[in-house]
Design a protein around this motif. Structure first.
Motif, PDB file in Angstrom:
ATOM      1  N   CYS A   1       0.854  -1.186   0.000  1.00 23.32           N
ATOM      2  CA  CYS A   1       0.000   0.000   0.000  1.00 23.32           C
ATOM      3  C   CYS A   1       0.897   1.246   0.000  1.00 23.32           C
ATOM      4  O   CYS A   1       2.013   1.201   0.512  1.00 23.32           O
ATOM      5  N   ALA A   2       0.367   2.323  -0.552  1.00 21.05           N
ATOM      6  CA  ALA A   2       1.114   3.587  -0.473  1.00 21.05           C
ATOM      7  C   ALA A   2       1.272   3.962   1.004  1.00 21.05           C
ATOM      8  O   ALA A   2       0.420   3.623   1.823  1.00 21.05           O
ATOM      9  N   ILE A   3       2.359   4.612   1.342  1.00 19.91           N
ATOM     10  CA  ILE A   3       2.597   5.039   2.726  1.00 19.91           C
ATOM     11  C   ILE A   3       1.883   6.373   2.906  1.00 19.91           C
ATOM     12  O   ILE A   3       2.184   7.337   2.203  1.00 19.91           O
ATOM     13  N   ASN A   4       0.922   6.405   3.825  1.00 19.63           N
ATOM     14  CA  ASN A   4       0.135   7.631   4.005  1.00 19.63           C
ATOM     15  C   ASN A   4       0.933   8.685   4.765  1.00 19.63           C
ATOM     16  O   ASN A   4       1.890   8.344   5.474  1.00 19.63           O
ATOM     17  N   PRO A   5       0.503   9.953   4.649  1.00 19.68           N
ATOM     18  CA  PRO A   5       1.175  11.006   5.421  1.00 19.68           C
ATOM     19  C   PRO A   5       1.202  10.625   6.904  1.00 19.68           C
ATOM     20  O   PRO A   5       0.204  10.129   7.438  1.00 19.68           O
ATOM     21  N   GLY A   6       2.329  10.785   7.523  1.00 18.18           N
ATOM     22  CA  GLY A   6       2.456  10.491   8.949  1.00 18.18           C
ATOM     23  C   GLY A   6       2.823   9.048   9.246  1.00 18.18           C
ATOM     24  O   GLY A   6       3.225   8.731  10.359  1.00 18.18           O
ATOM     25  N   GLU A   7       2.679   8.173   8.240  1.00 15.90           N
ATOM     26  CA  GLU A   7       3.016   6.759   8.471  1.00 15.90           C
ATOM     27  C   GLU A   7       4.502   6.507   8.232  1.00 15.90           C
ATOM     28  O   GLU A   7       5.171   7.267   7.525  1.00 15.90           O
ATOM     29  N   THR A   8       4.951   5.405   8.810  1.00 18.30           N
ATOM     30  CA  THR A   8       6.344   4.983   8.597  1.00 18.30           C
ATOM     31  C   THR A   8       6.315   3.584   8.005  1.00 18.30           C
ATOM     32  O   THR A   8       5.486   2.768   8.408  1.00 18.30           O
ATOM     33  N   PHE A   9       7.157   3.348   7.055  1.00 17.94           N
ATOM     34  CA  PHE A   9       7.297   1.986   6.523  1.00 17.94           C
ATOM     35  C   PHE A   9       8.781   1.681   6.473  1.00 17.94           C
ATOM     36  O   PHE A   9       9.565   2.476   5.956  1.00 17.94           O
ATOM     37  N   ILE A  10       9.157   0.560   7.041  1.00 18.43           N
ATOM     38  CA  ILE A  10      10.585   0.222   7.060  1.00 18.43           C
ATOM     39  C   ILE A  10      10.898  -0.759   5.942  1.00 18.43           C
ATOM     40  O   ILE A  10      10.261  -1.806   5.838  1.00 18.43           O
ATOM     41  N   TYR A  11      11.843  -0.391   5.100  1.00 21.48           N
ATOM     42  CA  TYR A  11      12.298  -1.275   4.026  1.00 21.48           C
ATOM     43  C   TYR A  11      13.526  -2.031   4.519  1.00 21.48           C
ATOM     44  O   TYR A  11      14.546  -1.413   4.829  1.00 21.48           O
ATOM     45  N   ARG A  12      13.399  -3.336   4.632  1.00 21.55           N
ATOM     46  CA  ARG A  12      14.556  -4.137   5.036  1.00 21.55           C
ATOM     47  C   ARG A  12      14.772  -5.171   3.944  1.00 21.55           C
ATOM     48  O   ARG A  12      13.857  -5.915   3.593  1.00 21.55           O
ATOM     49  N   PHE A  13      15.947  -5.173   3.369  1.00 19.53           N
ATOM     50  CA  PHE A  13      16.179  -6.063   2.220  1.00 19.53           C
ATOM     51  C   PHE A  13      17.658  -6.388   2.104  1.00 19.53           C
ATOM     52  O   PHE A  13      18.509  -5.682   2.651  1.00 19.53           O
ATOM     53  N   LYS A  14      17.956  -7.464   1.400  1.00 22.62           N
ATOM     54  CA  LYS A  14      19.338  -7.884   1.168  1.00 22.62           C
ATOM     55  C   LYS A  14      19.885  -7.148  -0.051  1.00 22.62           C
ATOM     56  O   LYS A  14      19.140  -6.842  -0.972  1.00 22.62           O
ATOM     57  N   VAL A  15      21.188  -6.936  -0.052  1.00 25.58           N
ATOM     58  CA  VAL A  15      21.819  -6.341  -1.229  1.00 25.58           C
ATOM     59  C   VAL A  15      22.811  -7.366  -1.791  1.00 25.58           C
ATOM     60  O   VAL A  15      23.976  -7.351  -1.457  1.00 25.58           O
ATOM     61  N   PRO A  16      22.308  -8.281  -2.622  1.00 25.93           N
ATOM     62  CA  PRO A  16      23.160  -9.393  -3.039  1.00 25.93           C
ATOM     63  C   PRO A  16      24.264  -9.009  -4.018  1.00 25.93           C
ATOM     64  O   PRO A  16      25.197  -9.768  -4.202  1.00 25.93           O
ATOM     65  N   LYS A  17      24.163  -7.850  -4.643  1.00 21.79           N
ATOM     66  CA  LYS A  17      25.092  -7.560  -5.735  1.00 21.79           C
ATOM     67  C   LYS A  17      25.613  -6.130  -5.651  1.00 21.79           C
ATOM     68  O   LYS A  17      24.838  -5.192  -5.558  1.00 21.79           O
ATOM     69  N   ALA A  18      26.945  -6.002  -5.685  1.00 19.82           N
ATOM     70  CA  ALA A  18      27.555  -4.665  -5.670  1.00 19.82           C
ATOM     71  C   ALA A  18      27.147  -3.909  -6.927  1.00 19.82           C
ATOM     72  O   ALA A  18      26.895  -4.512  -7.964  1.00 19.82           O
ATOM     73  N   VAL A  20       4.326 -12.267   5.160  1.00 25.12           N
ATOM     74  CA  VAL A  20       4.537 -10.909   4.652  1.00 25.12           C
ATOM     75  C   VAL A  20       4.171  -9.920   5.766  1.00 25.12           C
ATOM     76  O   VAL A  20       3.148 -10.100   6.421  1.00 25.12           O
ATOM     77  N   PRO A  21       4.987  -8.916   6.022  1.00 24.20           N
ATOM     78  CA  PRO A  21       4.623  -7.955   7.077  1.00 24.20           C
ATOM     79  C   PRO A  21       3.266  -7.308   6.800  1.00 24.20           C
ATOM     80  O   PRO A  21       3.022  -6.827   5.696  1.00 24.20           O
ATOM     81  N   ASN A  22       2.376  -7.317   7.771  1.00 22.78           N
ATOM     82  CA  ASN A  22       1.019  -6.794   7.578  1.00 22.78           C
ATOM     83  C   ASN A  22       0.984  -5.316   7.211  1.00 22.78           C
ATOM     84  O   ASN A  22       0.070  -4.869   6.524  1.00 22.78           O
ATOM     85  N   ASP A  23       1.977  -4.562   7.663  1.00 25.50           N
ATOM     86  CA  ASP A  23       1.882  -3.118   7.411  1.00 25.50           C
ATOM     87  C   ASP A  23       2.070  -2.768   5.939  1.00 25.50           C
ATOM     88  O   ASP A  23       1.890  -1.619   5.542  1.00 25.50           O
ATOM     89  N   ALA A  24       2.394  -3.778   5.096  1.00 28.38           N
ATOM     90  CA  ALA A  24       2.449  -3.520   3.651  1.00 28.38           C
ATOM     91  C   ALA A  24       1.033  -3.501   3.054  1.00 28.38           C
ATOM     92  O   ALA A  24       0.853  -3.029   1.938  1.00 28.38           O
ATOM     93  N   PHE A  25       0.058  -4.047   3.819  1.00 24.96           N
ATOM     94  CA  PHE A  25      -1.257  -4.305   3.212  1.00 24.96           C
ATOM     95  C   PHE A  25      -2.418  -3.699   3.981  1.00 24.96           C
ATOM     96  O   PHE A  25      -3.507  -4.262   4.014  1.00 24.96           O
ATOM     97  N   SER A  26      -2.198  -2.558   4.584  1.00 25.37           N
ATOM     98  CA  SER A  26      -3.238  -1.980   5.439  1.00 25.37           C
ATOM     99  C   SER A  26      -4.235  -1.123   4.662  1.00 25.37           C
ATOM    100  O   SER A  26      -4.917  -0.285   5.224  1.00 25.37           O
ATOM    101  N   CYS A  27      -4.327  -1.359   3.347  1.00 21.11           N
ATOM    102  CA  CYS A  27      -5.297  -0.593   2.542  1.00 21.11           C
ATOM    103  C   CYS A  27      -6.197  -1.554   1.781  1.00 21.11           C
ATOM    104  O   CYS A  27      -5.931  -2.759   1.733  1.00 21.11           O
TER     105      CYS A  27
END
Ligand SMILES: O=C1O[C@H]([C@@H](O)CO)C(O)=C1O
Length: 486
Positions: A16-33, A468-475
Motif C-alpha cells: 500500500c502507499a505510505i500515508n502522510p504520517g506513516e512509517t514503513f521500514i524497508y529491510r532487504f538484502k543487497v546481493p550484488k555490488a 509478509v509484514p502486515n503493514d504492507a497491506f493496510s489498505c
C-alpha cells in the motif's frame, strides 16, 4: 529485491502507499555490488524529487574487476517549475494537457536554466553567463581531480522524461558497469543514459592540468527545449573558478537515433557473466501505442492501459482475494496485421489491471514493440524497467519484429540489465528467468508515461513467499481483512 518482494516499494503492486504520517521500514538484502538508486513509486512523486543514490559496495575481501584512484557519484534528473500534482491533473484532464519539456536538467540536484556557464562559447544566444561564487545551494558541484589518475564516475538517471547524453570535454570515457552488472569495457567520447539506468565509467585525468574541463548533459530523443546542464572537472592545482578555455562538448543531434543505437549495441556482458538459457518457454509481445479512452490520452500495451487497483496485488494474491483485480489474462500479443508505422486505427483502448502469471523458473522472452504514437510520424523512445529481475537484452531491431528476427539474438554475451530502451518504430528483445517469487512491475520509466498507463505487471511463485509484514497491506480489501483480525 530477493526474498523480500514486499519491500520493492511499488504502490498497489507490492504494498500500500505510505500515508502522510506513516512509517514503513524497508529491510532487504543487497546481493550484488553496483550503482543503483531508489525513488518514490506512487503517482508522479519521483518527478517531485523523491529519489536518491543507492551504492552497494563490493563485499569485504572482494575486488572490482577494474582499478581507480577516486570516485564521484552523479545523480542525473530533470526539473519542472510546475508541481508534480499539477502535472498529474493536467495529464488526466480532458482535453489532455501535456507537461512539456523540463525547465532544467540537474546534476546532483543542481542545474542552470536562465543562464549558461558556457555562455561565452554560444555566440548566437543572448543567455547570460551564470554568476556563481561557488557557495550557492544551486552552484554546480565541481569535480576536483588530480592529474594522471583514473577516476570512477557513477551515473544514474532518475529523469521524469528526458533521455540524456553525457560527456566530459577532452576526455574519453570507459564504460565498465551498467545497472549493477559489469560489462565488457569499451571507450567512447560521450554516452547516452535513459531514465532508470545506471552506469559506472572510468576516465583518466590525462589532459593539461593547468586547465579545467566541461562536463555536459543534454537531451536526446525529444526536440530539446531544455538547456544543457554543466559542471566543471577541476584539475589540481588549477582554480575551480576558472571556466574551461575549450568549448563545451558538442551534443549529438537529438534525433540521431543511429548514434544512440550504436552506443546501445556496444554494451555487452563481461566475460564470465551468466549466459541466457538458449531457448524460451513463453514469449510475450508487447505493442506500445498511444490511444484515447473516452477522450483521455493514454499509453497502452496491446491496447490495454494500466490502471492500478486499490488493493496491492501481492496482498490480494497471497490472501486469495478474487475481486481485487481482473483475473482474465492480459493479451500476449497484438493483431498480426497491425501497422506499427501508422497511428492506431482503433484509438479506443481499454483500462486494465490484469497480470501476466509466469510459471515459476520458466524462461520468458519479452518483445517490446514500438509503434507510431497518436500523431503521424511520431514514435518516441521508451526506457522499460523491470522490477525484481535482471534481463538479458538479446537484440534491438527496426520495424516490426518477426520470427526471422530471432536470428539477430545475441545469446553469447548479451548484457544483463534492468532497464532497456525501445527506439522509435523499433523493437527490443529481452529474456529473463522468472525465478523471483513476487509481483513485479514492468513499465516505461518515463514518469508521465507510466502515469498514462504504460506498464504491465508480472507475478511468479507467489505461493512460495512466506509471511509478509502486515503493514504492507493496510489498505483496500487486504486492509479490511487485517482490520477484522485486529
Ligand atoms: O505522452 C506524451 O504526450 C505528448 C504528446 O504525444 C501528446 O501531446 C508527448 O510528447 C508525450 O511523450
Amino acid at each position: 529485491m530477493f526474498g523480500t518482494p514486499w519491500a520493492d516499494g511499488t504502490a498497489s503492486i507490492s504494498q500500500c502507499a505510505i500515508n502522510p504520517g506513516e512509517t514503513f521500514i524497508y529491510r532487504f538484502k543487497v546481493p550484488k555490488a553496483g550503482t543503483y538508486f531508489y525513488h518514490g513509486h506512487y503517482g508522479m512523486q519521483r518527478s517531485a524529487g523523491l529519489y536518491g543514490s543507492l551504492i552497494v559496495d563490493v563485499a569485504k575481501g572482494e575486488k572490482e574487476p577494474f582499478q581507480y584512484d577516486g570516485e564521484f557519484n552523479l545523480l542525473l534528473s530533470d526539473w519542472w517549475h510546475k508541481a508534480s500534482e499539477e502535472q498529474e491533473v493536467a495529464l488526466s484532464s480532458k482535453p489532455f494537457r501535456w507537461i512539456g519539456e523540463p525547465q532544467t536538467l540537474l546534476i546532483n540536484g543542481r542545474g542552470q536554466y536562465n543562464c549558461s556557464l558556457a555562455a561565452k562559447f554560444n555566440k548566437s544566444s543572448d543567455v547570460p553567463t551564470c554568476q556563481f561564487s561557488g557557495n550557492e545551494q544551486c552552484a554546480p558541484q565541481t569535480l576536483h581531480v588530480q592529474p594522471n589518475k583514473t577516476y570512477r564516475l557513477r551515473l544514474a538517471s532518475t529523469t521524469a522524461l528526458a533521455s540524456l547524453n553525457f560527456a566530459i570535454g577532452n576526455h574519453k570515457i570507459k564504460v565498465v558497469e551498467a545497472d549493477g552488472n559489469y560489462v565488457q569495457p569499451f571507450v567512447v567520447d560521450e554516452m547516452d543514459i535513459y531514465s532508470g539506468e545506471s552506469y559506472s565509467i572510468l576516465f583518466k585525468t590525462d589532459q593539461d592540468p593547468s586547465q579545467n574541463y566541461w562536463i555536459s548533459l543534454s537531451v536526446r530523443g525529444r526536440l530539446p527545449k531544455t538547456p544543457e546542464a554543466r559542471t566543471i572537472l577541476n584539475y589540481s592545482p588549477s582554480s575551480p573558478s576558472n571556466l574551461p578555455n575549450s568549448p563545451p562538448p558538442v551534443a549529438p543531434i537529438w534525433n540521431d537515433y543511429n548514434h544512440s543505437k550504436t552506443f546501445s549495441n556496444k554494451i555487452l556482458s563481461q566475460i564470465g557473466s551468466p549466459k541466457p538459457p538458449p531457448s524460451f518457454d513463453r514469449r510475450i509481445i508487447l505493442l506500445n501505442t498511444q490511444n484515447h479512452i473516452d477522450g483521455y490520452i493514454k499509453w497502452s500495451i496491446n491496447n490495454v492501459s494500466l490502471l492500478l487497483p486499490t488493493t496491492p496485488y501481492l496482498g490480494s494474491i497471497k490472501f486469495g482475494l478474487k475481486g481485487a483485480f481482473d483475473h482474465k489474462k492480459p493479451p500476449q500479443t497484438y493483431p498480426i496485421d497491425y501497422n506499427v508505422m501508422m497511428p492506431a486505427p482503433n484509438t479506443n483502448a481499454t483500462y486494465g489491471n490484469g497480470i501476466y502469471m509466469l510459471d515459476f523458473n520458466s524462461t520468458v522472452d519479452v518483445i517490446l514493440q514500438n509503434a507510431n504514437a497518436l500523431a503521424v510520424n511520431v514514435s518516441e523512445i521508451h526506457p522499460w524497467h523491470l522490477h525484481g529481475h535482471d534481463f538479458w537484452v538479446l537484440a534491438y531491431g527496426d520495424g516490426k519484429f518477426t520470427k526471422e528476427d530471432e536470428k539477430k539474438f545475441n545469446l553469447k554475451n548479451p548484457p544483463l540489465r534492468n532497464t532497456a530502451v525501445i527506439f522509435p518504430y523499433g523493437w527490443t528483445a529481452l529474456r529473463f528467468v522468472a525465478n523471483n517469487p513476487g509481483v513485479w512491475a514492468f513499465h516505461c520509466h518515463i514518469e508521465p508515461h507510466l502515469h498514462m498507463g504504460m506498464g504491465v505487471v508480472f507475478a511468479e511463485g507467489v505461493h512460495l513467499i512466506g509471511k509478509v509484514p502486515n503493514d504492507a497491506f493496510s489498505c483496500g480489501l487486504t486492509g479490511k481483512i487485517l482490520n477484522h483480525k485486529g
